[in-house]
Motif scaffolding. Structure first.
Motif, PDB file in Angstrom:
ATOM      1  N   ALA A   1      -4.468  -9.547  55.203  1.00  0.00           N
ATOM      2  CA  ALA A   1      -4.794 -10.141  53.821  1.00  0.00           C
ATOM      3  C   ALA A   1      -5.652  -9.116  53.355  1.00  0.00           C
TER       4      ALA A   1
ATOM      5  N   ASP B   1      -0.206  -9.391  52.705  1.00  0.00           N
ATOM      6  CA  ASP B   1      -0.449 -10.164  51.302  1.00  0.00           C
ATOM      7  C   ASP B   1      -1.450  -9.735  50.552  1.00  0.00           C
TER       8      ASP B   1
ATOM      9  N   ILE C   1      -4.091 -10.622  47.990  1.00  0.00           N
ATOM     10  CA  ILE C   1      -4.618 -11.948  47.596  1.00  0.00           C
ATOM     11  C   ILE C   1      -5.420 -11.437  46.261  1.00  0.00           C
TER      12      ILE C   1
ATOM     13  N   LEU D   1     -10.280 -17.688  55.965  1.00  0.00           N
ATOM     14  CA  LEU D   1      -9.141 -16.716  55.548  1.00  0.00           C
ATOM     15  C   LEU D   1      -8.794 -15.934  56.811  1.00  0.00           C
TER      16      LEU D   1
ATOM     17  N   TYR E   1      -5.265 -14.887  59.251  1.00  0.00           N
ATOM     18  CA  TYR E   1      -4.739 -13.612  59.094  1.00  0.00           C
ATOM     19  C   TYR E   1      -5.405 -12.872  60.359  1.00  0.00           C
TER      20      TYR E   1
ATOM     21  N   VAL F   1      -8.417  -8.894  57.884  1.00  0.00           N
ATOM     22  CA  VAL F   1      -8.771  -9.240  56.448  1.00  0.00           C
ATOM     23  C   VAL F   1      -9.576  -7.957  55.762  1.00  0.00           C
TER      24      VAL F   1
ATOM     25  N   GLY G   1      -0.515 -16.504  58.036  1.00  0.00           N
ATOM     26  CA  GLY G   1      -0.725 -15.766  56.789  1.00  0.00           C
ATOM     27  C   GLY G   1      -0.460 -16.514  55.733  1.00  0.00           C
ATOM     28  N   ALA G   2       0.413 -16.232  54.660  1.00  0.00           N
ATOM     29  CA  ALA G   2       0.620 -16.721  53.282  1.00  0.00           C
ATOM     30  C   ALA G   2       1.231 -18.144  53.854  1.00  0.00           C
TER      31      ALA G   2
END
Ligand SMILES: Cc1cc2nc3c(=O)[nH]c(=O)nc-3n(C[C@H](O)[C@H](O)[C@H](O)COP(=O)(O)OP(=O)(O)OC[C@H]3O[C@@H](n4cnc5c(N)ncnc54)[C@H](O)[C@@H]3O)c2cc1C
Length: 423
Positions: free
Chosen positions: A6, A31, A33, A92, A96, A99, A370-371
């Motif tokens: 992320a 991803d 964000i 978060l 993931y 990060v 993840g997402a």
């Protein structure tokens, strides 16, 4: 299973980092964000609306989402719930393997002089976000008046000066909103004094930005304090000499550059600024400029919502952006508010190598979702397809001579992002 990464912040650093990581390994599910429903950070909300060429870097970043499998997760704020975050950093990190925080620095640095709180003293970040239609500043309604003093000598100060100095027709081809242009026309700015603390030879702006001012049609430009500026004789001084005297003596607007003046205090009556006071550090001389508004453009800092100082403080290698394996810092958030868009690239490449080396040394299990987990938990997040629909809404039915009309409310962006399913 892929390693999930992320990157928080869809500005240039986040995008360059995704690009660099993708070149190093092909088993990464990345991803990007962002707290905004739309990507690209300051390219959209900082770079001046009349510098569309600079904003063109977006085409390069778009390839990440269109061809390289990077995901966009918009309208999701990470950090402290007390600052309005939807998800904490720890939450978060549970989702993931890696990060990276690339959240930029959005708070304006303050002058630290008396009178700064007076009405009529504005800050560059607030103003440039307003002119770029950032939803946070859409309601901001800066009453600048006829006499404006800009404090600061960087490129952002010059962006502000140029926008104030332009005539309405000079915004053609930009995405500067009609409402802003009309308001500036009504304000009828007459004088703009731009004052730097350093001597001209040490000013921070780019000479190209200065030369561009020489193309403006309705402005007279005067450069003071250049007489003995020979030290560091360079392109910057040459550019200032070139534009000194530009324009007709009876032009509607006058721009005056002044150098070597340290801000001392803002003074006012009835709570509104009327004068800006400076002193010359070398000879103690005083300069007092009568004004209707002051705009400070002296750099940016952390807005404290992400506890940057705590993260930097516990970083195992702050210079490289490593807090600890699995948690990294990038871009302006890592190194401070310095550098242009391309300057974030080399930094991102170095960090990508470091992340790849850490993954090599201690491969993660690759089981963090993840997402997928984000999408099942938050039904208000946007994706890249949603951004494309916002983009289409912003570029359809344009008024004459504008390349985009931005949506200024998050609700409207979300509605545009969802439009396909509603039709
Ligand atoms: C007014 C201004 C004008 C500029 N003009 C130019 C120019 O003309 N040319 C040039 O080369 N450079 C320009 N720059 C410099 C350039 O914009 C920076 O080098 C670059 O944007 C830094 O990239 P970044 O990704 O670190 O930060 P940013 O671009 O600020 O991106 C940070 C992203 O993080 C997101 N974010 C913040 N907090 C959170 C959170 N809690 N959760 C999720 N997302 C979050 C933000 O919404 C943003 O999208 C300008 C800078 C400013 C301030």
């Amino acid at each position: 299973m892929s390693v999930t990464i992320a990157i928080v912040g869809a500005g240039p650093s986040g995008c360059y980092l995704a690009q660099a990581l993708g070149k190093l390994r092909d088993d990464l599910a990345i991803d990007i964000i962002d707290r905004m429903p739309v990507p690209y950070g300051l390219v959209r909300y900082g770079v001046a609306p009349d510098h569309q060429g600079t904003k063109g870097v977006i085409r390069q970043f778009a390839r990440l989402f269109e061809r390289e499998g990077v995901g966009f997760v918009g309208n999701l704020r990470i950090g402290d719930p007390e600052h309005g975050a939807d998800l904490t950093l720890d939450e978060l990190r549970d989702l993931y393997d890696v990060v990276v925080l690339a959240t930029g620095l959005s708070a304006d640095r303050t002058l630290g002089v008396p009178g700064e709180e007076l009405e009529g003293v504005f800050r560059a970040g607030t103003l440039t976000r307003h002119w770029n239609d950032h939803p946070d500043e859409a309601a901001h309604n800066p009453a600048l008046g006829e006499r404006v003093v800009i404090v600061g000598n960087g490129n952002v100060a010059i962006d502000i000066l140029r926008i104030l100095a332009k005539e309405t027709h000079e915004f053609e081809g930009s995405d500067f909103g009609d409402h802003h242009a009309t308001r500036l026309e009504q304000t009828a700015v007459r004088t703009i004094d731009i004052v730097g603390r350093s001597p001209a030879a040490h000013a921070k702006f780019d000479p190209v930005m200065i030369r561009e001012l020489g193309k403006l049609s309705g402005v007279r430009i005067v450069v003071e304090d250049l007489d003995d500026a020979t030290e560091g004789e360079d392109k910057r001084l040459a550019a200032l000499r070139e534009i000194d005297g530009h324009g007709a003596a009876d032009a509607a607007k006058t721009v005056t550059f002044r150098f070597g003046w340290a801000p001392e205090r803002a003074a006012g009556t009835d709570g509104r600024v009327t004068e800006m006071h400076f002193h010359n550090a070398s000879d103690g001389a005083e300069l007092v400029l009568a004004c209707d508004s002051v705009i400070t453009a002296i750099g940016f800092e952390d807005d404290t919502s992400m506890n940057r100082s705590g993260l930097v403080g516990r970083a195992s290698d702050a210079e490289a952006g490593v807090v600890e394996p699995g948690l990294y810092l990038a871009g302006w958030f890592k190194r401070g508010p310095r550098g242009t868009i391309p300057e974030n690239r080399a930094d991102a490449q170095a960090l990508a190598k470091r992340i790849a080396a850490d993954l090599e040394a201690a491969p993660p299990s690759g089981t963090r979702p993840g997402a997928t987990a984000l999408r099942s938990r938050f039904d208000t997040i946007t994706d890249y397809e949603g951004w494309l629909r916002i983009d289409a809404a912003e570029t359809a039915d344009l008024p004459d001579a504008r390349c985009r009309r931005k949506l200024t409310r998050v609700e409207d962006m979300l509605a545009a992002a969802r439009a396909k399913t509603e039709t």
